[in-house]
Design a protein around this motif. Structure first.
Motif, PDB file in Angstrom:
ATOM      1  N   GLY A  26       0.813  -1.209   0.000  1.00 29.27           N
ATOM      2  CA  GLY A  26       0.000   0.000   0.000  1.00 29.27           C
ATOM      3  C   GLY A  26       0.850   1.263   0.000  1.00 29.27           C
ATOM      4  O   GLY A  26       0.555   2.237  -0.699  1.00 29.27           O
ATOM      5  N   MET A  27       1.926   1.241   0.791  1.00 30.35           N
ATOM      6  CA  MET A  27       2.818   2.392   0.836  1.00 30.35           C
ATOM      7  C   MET A  27       3.503   2.615  -0.504  1.00 30.35           C
ATOM      8  O   MET A  27       3.614   3.754  -0.989  1.00 30.35           O
ATOM      9  N   ILE A  28       3.944   1.546  -1.142  1.00 27.50           N
ATOM     10  CA  ILE A  28       4.586   1.676  -2.451  1.00 27.50           C
ATOM     11  C   ILE A  28       3.593   2.198  -3.486  1.00 27.50           C
ATOM     12  O   ILE A  28       3.931   3.019  -4.347  1.00 27.50           O
ATOM     13  N   ASP A  29       2.355   1.748  -3.401  1.00 22.55           N
ATOM     14  CA  ASP A  29       1.317   2.265  -4.308  1.00 22.55           C
ATOM     15  C   ASP A  29       1.117   3.767  -4.106  1.00 22.55           C
ATOM     16  O   ASP A  29       0.979   4.522  -5.082  1.00 22.55           O
ATOM     17  N   ARG A  30       1.099   4.233  -2.857  1.00 24.69           N
ATOM     18  CA  ARG A  30       0.951   5.668  -2.602  1.00 24.69           C
ATOM     19  C   ARG A  30       2.142   6.450  -3.141  1.00 24.69           C
ATOM     20  O   ARG A  30       1.998   7.543  -3.693  1.00 24.69           O
ATOM     21  N   ARG A  31       3.340   5.881  -2.995  1.00 26.90           N
ATOM     22  CA  ARG A  31       4.529   6.549  -3.526  1.00 26.90           C
ATOM     23  C   ARG A  31       4.458   6.645  -5.054  1.00 26.90           C
ATOM     24  O   ARG A  31       4.838   7.651  -5.647  1.00 26.90           O
ATOM     25  N   ALA A  32       3.982   5.591  -5.676  1.00 27.59           N
ATOM     26  CA  ALA A  32       3.868   5.603  -7.133  1.00 27.59           C
ATOM     27  C   ALA A  32       2.894   6.681  -7.597  1.00 27.59           C
ATOM     28  O   ALA A  32       3.170   7.425  -8.543  1.00 27.59           O
ATOM     29  N   ARG A  33       1.761   6.794  -6.938  1.00 28.35           N
ATOM     30  CA  ARG A  33       0.784   7.807  -7.322  1.00 28.35           C
ATOM     31  C   ARG A  33       1.333   9.219  -7.102  1.00 28.35           C
ATOM     32  O   ARG A  33       1.075  10.122  -7.901  1.00 28.35           O
ATOM     33  N   ALA A  34       2.087   9.406  -6.035  1.00 30.36           N
ATOM     34  CA  ALA A  34       2.688  10.718  -5.784  1.00 30.36           C
ATOM     35  C   ALA A  34       3.702  11.063  -6.867  1.00 30.36           C
ATOM     36  O   ALA A  34       3.779  12.212  -7.329  1.00 30.36           O
ATOM     37  N   LEU A  35       4.481  10.094  -7.287  1.00 31.76           N
ATOM     38  CA  LEU A  35       5.463  10.337  -8.344  1.00 31.76           C
ATOM     39  C   LEU A  35       4.787  10.622  -9.679  1.00 31.76           C
ATOM     40  O   LEU A  35       5.231  11.492 -10.442  1.00 31.76           O
ATOM     41  N   LEU A  36       3.710   9.926  -9.972  1.00 34.02           N
ATOM     42  CA  LEU A  36       2.999  10.175 -11.215  1.00 34.02           C
ATOM     43  C   LEU A  36       2.342  11.552 -11.223  1.00 34.02           C
ATOM     44  O   LEU A  36       2.166  12.158 -12.279  1.00 34.02           O
ATOM     45  N   ALA A  37       1.995  12.047 -10.047  1.00 33.35           N
ATOM     46  CA  ALA A  37       1.387  13.376  -9.956  1.00 33.35           C
ATOM     47  C   ALA A  37       2.425  14.493 -10.024  1.00 33.35           C
ATOM     48  O   ALA A  37       2.061  15.654 -10.196  1.00 33.35           O
ATOM     49  N   ALA A  38       3.710  14.147  -9.874  1.00 28.84           N
ATOM     50  CA  ALA A  38       4.796  15.145  -9.919  1.00 28.84           C
ATOM     51  C   ALA A  38       5.820  14.687 -10.950  1.00 28.84           C
ATOM     52  O   ALA A  38       6.796  13.998 -10.598  1.00 28.84           O
ATOM     53  N   PRO A  39       5.635  15.027 -12.226  1.00 28.68           N
ATOM     54  CA  PRO A  39       6.478  14.470 -13.303  1.00 28.68           C
ATOM     55  C   PRO A  39       7.961  14.774 -13.178  1.00 28.68           C
ATOM     56  O   PRO A  39       8.769  14.070 -13.758  1.00 28.68           O
ATOM     57  N   GLN A  40       8.332  15.813 -12.420  1.00 28.01           N
ATOM     58  CA  GLN A  40       9.746  16.147 -12.294  1.00 28.01           C
ATOM     59  C   GLN A  40      10.425  15.426 -11.123  1.00 28.01           C
ATOM     60  O   GLN A  40      11.644  15.516 -10.964  1.00 28.01           O
ATOM     61  N   ALA A  41       9.655  14.729 -10.312  1.00 27.86           N
ATOM     62  CA  ALA A  41      10.217  14.090  -9.116  1.00 27.86           C
ATOM     63  C   ALA A  41      10.847  12.749  -9.451  1.00 27.86           C
ATOM     64  O   ALA A  41      10.459  12.071 -10.401  1.00 27.86           O
ATOM     65  N   GLY A  42      11.828  12.369  -8.654  1.00 28.45           N
ATOM     66  CA  GLY A  42      12.476  11.068  -8.790  1.00 28.45           C
ATOM     67  C   GLY A  42      12.789  10.502  -7.414  1.00 28.45           C
ATOM     68  O   GLY A  42      12.694  11.197  -6.400  1.00 28.45           O
ATOM     69  N   VAL A  43      13.146   9.239  -7.381  1.00 27.76           N
ATOM     70  CA  VAL A  43      13.409   8.551  -6.117  1.00 27.76           C
ATOM     71  C   VAL A  43      14.670   7.710  -6.242  1.00 27.76           C
ATOM     72  O   VAL A  43      14.881   7.036  -7.263  1.00 27.76           O
TER      73      VAL A  43
ATOM     74  N   VAL B 261       7.851   0.603 -10.976  1.00 30.61           N
ATOM     75  CA  VAL B 261       7.735   0.574 -12.440  1.00 30.61           C
ATOM     76  C   VAL B 261       6.446  -0.125 -12.857  1.00 30.61           C
ATOM     77  O   VAL B 261       5.743   0.321 -13.777  1.00 30.61           O
ATOM     78  N   LEU B 262       6.121  -1.215 -12.195  1.00 33.79           N
ATOM     79  CA  LEU B 262       4.892  -1.937 -12.517  1.00 33.79           C
ATOM     80  C   LEU B 262       3.651  -1.072 -12.265  1.00 33.79           C
ATOM     81  O   LEU B 262       2.606  -1.288 -12.890  1.00 33.79           O
ATOM     82  N   LEU B 263       3.785  -0.081 -11.372  1.00 29.38           N
ATOM     83  CA  LEU B 263       2.673   0.825 -11.072  1.00 29.38           C
ATOM     84  C   LEU B 263       2.668   2.049 -11.978  1.00 29.38           C
ATOM     85  O   LEU B 263       1.856   2.955 -11.795  1.00 29.38           O
ATOM     86  N   GLY B 264       3.577   2.076 -12.971  1.00 29.88           N
ATOM     87  CA  GLY B 264       3.543   3.129 -13.972  1.00 29.88           C
ATOM     88  C   GLY B 264       4.608   4.199 -13.873  1.00 29.88           C
ATOM     89  O   GLY B 264       4.655   5.106 -14.703  1.00 29.88           O
ATOM     90  N   VAL B 265       5.503   4.133 -12.883  1.00 33.38           N
ATOM     91  CA  VAL B 265       6.542   5.143 -12.752  1.00 33.38           C
ATOM     92  C   VAL B 265       7.638   4.876 -13.784  1.00 33.38           C
ATOM     93  O   VAL B 265       8.141   3.743 -13.874  1.00 33.38           O
ATOM     94  N   PRO B 266       8.036   5.869 -14.571  1.00 39.21           N
ATOM     95  CA  PRO B 266       9.091   5.652 -15.568  1.00 39.21           C
ATOM     96  C   PRO B 266      10.406   5.229 -14.913  1.00 39.21           C
ATOM     97  O   PRO B 266      10.817   5.816 -13.899  1.00 39.21           O
ATOM     98  N   PRO B 267      11.089   4.231 -15.452  1.00 41.68           N
ATOM     99  CA  PRO B 267      12.339   3.752 -14.850  1.00 41.68           C
ATOM    100  C   PRO B 267      13.424   4.816 -14.747  1.00 41.68           C
ATOM    101  O   PRO B 267      14.254   4.759 -13.828  1.00 41.68           O
TER     102      PRO B 267
END
Length: 216
Positions: A128-145, A176-182
């Motif tokens: 669940g936490m990883i899913d929330r992180r993925a959604r946050a990253l998708l909402a901020a296109p300039q962010a990375g981890v 990546v499986l949740l849609g975050v660009p590699p």
């Protein structure tokens, strides 16, 4: 006798005319007291009346404002003190709170995935936490981890470096499986060189087998 009476009448007339004479300003009213005589022009009397009217209007406005304040609830009548921070409001049901809005300890938990001994699989409790992180990253296109992998002190140095790398890569694959660009993700390993807790025993080791998600 007649001349004396006439003289007395003349003196009386002069006295009456003196009591009704005009002042030094022309059209004026005489105000006499036991000690002095004051000349007040009609213009000055009109100005005094206007000033009194303005003062009365100000008093009426002040009384009306005081009456209005007395009808307000205490929370509305008391102004917010400057510099007091009230903090974020409650999160509506069904919405996701960002890590910045979480309490410090919860925000810390929200960026760490812990692993079982000598394992690299992500436990269900962290998905669940990883899913929330993925959604946050998708909402901020300039962010990375950057995902930093770690191991406890057991095992050789090279083995622990490889184990930490696999743990970091497992988290990256999940994102990546949740849609975050590699290209917005990076996996690195520190092996056992950066323990979160010093000491031996399962209580310390369980805190060191981890992957940390850090903004870049």
């Amino acid at each position: 006798m007649r001349s004396a009476g006439t003289a007395l009448l003349s003196l009386a007339a002069v006295a009456v005319l003196a009591g009704c004479s005009t002042g030094p300003q022309g059209d004026a009213v005489v105000v006499r007291s036991s000690n002095s005589t004051t000349w007040a022009t009609s213009e000055s009397m009109a100005a005094a009346a206007a000033a009194e009217a303005r003062a009365q209007a100000a008093r009426d406005a002040a009384r009306a404002a005081a009456a209005a304040r007395s009808t307000l609830p205490a929370s509305a009548a008391e102004p917010r003190r400057a510099g007091v921070e009230t903090g974020p409001g409650p999160v509506a049901p069904g919405t996701m709170a960002s890590a910045a809005a979480l309490p410090p300890r919860q925000a810390e938990v929200e960026r760490i995935v812990y692993f079982d001994f000598d394992r690299t699989e992500i436990r269900d409790e962290y998905k669940g936490m990883i899913d929330r992180r993925a959604r946050a990253l998708l909402a901020a296109p300039q962010a990375g981890v950057v995902v930093e992998g770690h191991a406890d002190e057991r095992g050789g140095r090279e083995y622990n470096l490889a184990l930490g790398q696999k743990r970091a890569e497992a988290v990256v694959r999940a994102l990546v499986l949740l849609g975050v660009p590699p290209d917005r993700l990076e996996a690195v390993s520190f092996g056992d060189t950066r323990p979160a807790v010093q000491g031996q025993g399962e209580q310390a080791w369980s805190q060191n087998r981890r992957a940390e998600l850090k903004d870049r």
